[in-house]
Scaffold this motif. Structure first.
Motif, short mmCIF file in Angstrom:
data_model
loop_
_atom_site.label_atom_id
_atom_site.label_comp_id
_atom_site.label_asym_id
_atom_site.label_seq_id
_atom_site.Cartn_x
_atom_site.Cartn_y
_atom_site.Cartn_z
N LEU A 124 30.41 -10.65 -20.42
CA LEU A 124 30.03 -11.70 -19.51
C LEU A 124 28.41 -11.92 -19.42
N THR A 125 27.99 -12.96 -19.25
CA THR A 125 26.70 -13.21 -19.10
C THR A 125 26.35 -13.49 -17.72
N VAL A 126 25.14 -13.34 -17.28
CA VAL A 126 24.66 -13.21 -15.70
C VAL A 126 25.03 -14.52 -15.26
N LYS A 127 25.09 -15.79 -15.99
CA LYS A 127 25.52 -16.94 -15.14
C LYS A 127 26.91 -16.91 -15.08
N GLN A 128 27.81 -16.36 -15.91
CA GLN A 128 29.16 -16.29 -15.50
C GLN A 128 29.51 -15.29 -14.54
N LEU A 129 28.87 -14.26 -14.27
CA LEU A 129 29.07 -13.32 -13.26
C LEU A 129 28.73 -14.17 -11.91
N GLN A 130 27.69 -14.84 -12.01
CA GLN A 130 27.23 -15.64 -10.67
C GLN A 130 28.29 -16.62 -10.48
N GLU A 131 29.05 -17.32 -11.34
CA GLU A 131 30.09 -18.29 -11.10
C GLU A 131 31.15 -17.34 -10.68
N LEU A 132 31.63 -16.27 -11.13
CA LEU A 132 32.72 -15.50 -10.59
C LEU A 132 32.36 -15.01 -9.19
N ARG A 133 31.19 -14.61 -8.72
CA ARG A 133 31.01 -14.54 -7.56
C ARG A 133 31.33 -15.78 -6.63
N ARG A 134 30.94 -16.87 -7.16
CA ARG A 134 31.11 -18.23 -6.26
C ARG A 134 32.60 -18.31 -6.26
N SER A 135 33.37 -18.16 -7.23
CA SER A 135 34.90 -18.52 -7.31
C SER A 135 35.69 -17.59 -6.01
N ILE A 136 35.06 -16.52 -5.94
CA ILE A 136 35.84 -15.57 -4.86
C ILE A 136 35.06 -15.73 -3.50
N GLY A 137 33.93 -16.37 -3.39
CA GLY A 137 33.57 -16.90 -2.08
C GLY A 137 32.98 -15.62 -1.27
N GLU A 138 33.40 -15.74 -0.04
CA GLU A 138 33.06 -15.00 0.95
C GLU A 138 34.22 -13.98 1.35
N ASN A 139 35.25 -13.91 0.45
CA ASN A 139 36.22 -13.38 0.44
C ASN A 139 36.15 -11.59 -0.04
N ALA A 140 35.12 -11.83 -0.69
CA ALA A 140 35.15 -10.12 -1.39
C ALA A 140 33.59 -10.41 -2.02
N SER A 141 32.91 -9.11 -2.13
CA SER A 141 31.67 -8.75 -3.01
C SER A 141 31.95 -8.26 -4.39
N VAL B 9 41.06 -14.03 -3.48
CA VAL B 9 40.49 -13.24 -4.25
C VAL B 9 41.20 -12.99 -5.69
N ALA B 10 42.41 -12.73 -5.42
CA ALA B 10 43.33 -12.57 -6.76
C ALA B 10 43.23 -13.93 -7.54
N LYS B 11 43.56 -15.21 -6.58
CA LYS B 11 43.50 -16.29 -7.44
C LYS B 11 42.06 -16.55 -8.26
N GLY B 12 40.91 -16.55 -7.59
CA GLY B 12 39.62 -16.35 -7.99
C GLY B 12 39.46 -15.63 -9.37
N LEU B 13 40.02 -14.30 -9.24
CA LEU B 13 39.87 -13.42 -10.34
C LEU B 13 40.68 -14.01 -11.57
N ARG B 14 41.94 -14.20 -11.11
CA ARG B 14 42.95 -14.62 -12.41
C ARG B 14 42.43 -15.88 -13.16
N ASP B 15 41.95 -17.02 -12.22
CA ASP B 15 41.68 -18.36 -12.78
C ASP B 15 40.52 -18.07 -13.62
N PHE B 16 39.49 -17.22 -13.25
CA PHE B 16 38.43 -16.94 -14.04
C PHE B 16 38.58 -16.38 -15.28
N ALA B 17 39.47 -15.36 -15.06
CA ALA B 17 39.88 -14.59 -16.41
C ALA B 17 40.53 -15.62 -17.44
N LYS B 18 41.26 -16.56 -16.95
CA LYS B 18 41.86 -17.53 -18.07
C LYS B 18 40.73 -18.31 -18.72
N ALA B 19 39.86 -18.68 -17.80
CA ALA B 19 38.94 -19.63 -18.39
C ALA B 19 37.55 -18.64 -19.21
#
Length: 206
Positions: A31-48, A89-99
């Motif tokens: 994963l690139t730095v940009k992708q990691l940033q997108e992942l963090r945005r996908s889970i929002g404030e619900n997780a670090s 958090v689970a939704k964000g991780l799952r959807d990001f992993a699919k993409a």
């Protein structure tokens, strides 16, 4: 990493394990730095989401009283420490992993219970807390509206009856109202009135 830095990192991870409702461990290789940033945005404030060292994570988890299977700490690891809604958090991780197939969900823990990958997927299929609260609020509003209509129905009926009576009195005049009032007098009241009046026989005797 120098020993003081390792100790500080362990302390920080230990606090995160203790302060979080749960944690999802992932492999982020590729994963690139940009992708990691997108992942963090996908889970929002619900997780670090943080990249971690496996050896230090194992020590920190043990100090925090969290049991992590050894297979969760293999390969480049990053952890999503859950502080909000675990479903989001689970939704964000799952959807990001699919993409982004480079993100691999390895497992995790929630409220002290170990979670396998399929359990995290099932968690992602649930409705979020916000959706459930919205449905609950909608159901409560529907119930209140139904109750209000039940309370309003008798009052509207009474209002219509009162209006009909008023119109009738206005149309027939006061005399009709008086006649109706005298007609409504009970037989007992008429009998009492007759008993109070002197009879014809008594008047003639006097």
């Amino acid at each position: 990493m120098a020993r003081p830095d390792k100790a500080a990192a362990v302390t920080e991870l230990t606090d995160q394990f203790r302060d979080s409702a749960g944690a999802v461990l992932t492999e982020y290789r590729g994963l690139t730095v940009k992708q990691l940033q997108e992942l963090r945005r996908s889970i929002g404030e619900n997780a670090s989401y943080a990249v971690v060292k496996n050896t230090l994570t194992k020590i920190a988890a043990k100090e925090a009283g969290v049991e992590l299977a050894d297979e969760l700490l293999v390969g480049p690891s990053a952890i999503a420490f859950i502080s909000g809604d675990p479903v989001v958090v689970a939704k964000g991780l799952r959807d990001f992993a699919k993409a982004n197939p480079n993100l691999v969900i390895k497992g995790g823990v929630l409220e002290g219970r170990s979670l396998a990958v399929d359990e995290i997927t099932k968690l992602a299929d649930l409705e979020s807390r916000e959706v459930l609260l919205a449905k609950l609020a909608g159901a409560m509003n529907a119930s209140l509206a139904g109750a209000a209509s039940l309370f309003q129905a008798p009052l509207s009926q009474a209002a219509r009856l009162a209006e009909a009576l008023r119109q009738k009195v206005e149309a027939e005049g006061p005399a009709a109202g008086a006649a109706e009032s005298s007609a409504e007098a009970t037989p007992e009241a008429s009998a009492e009135a007759s008993a109070d009046e002197p009879s014809t026989g008594e008047s003639s005797e006097s």
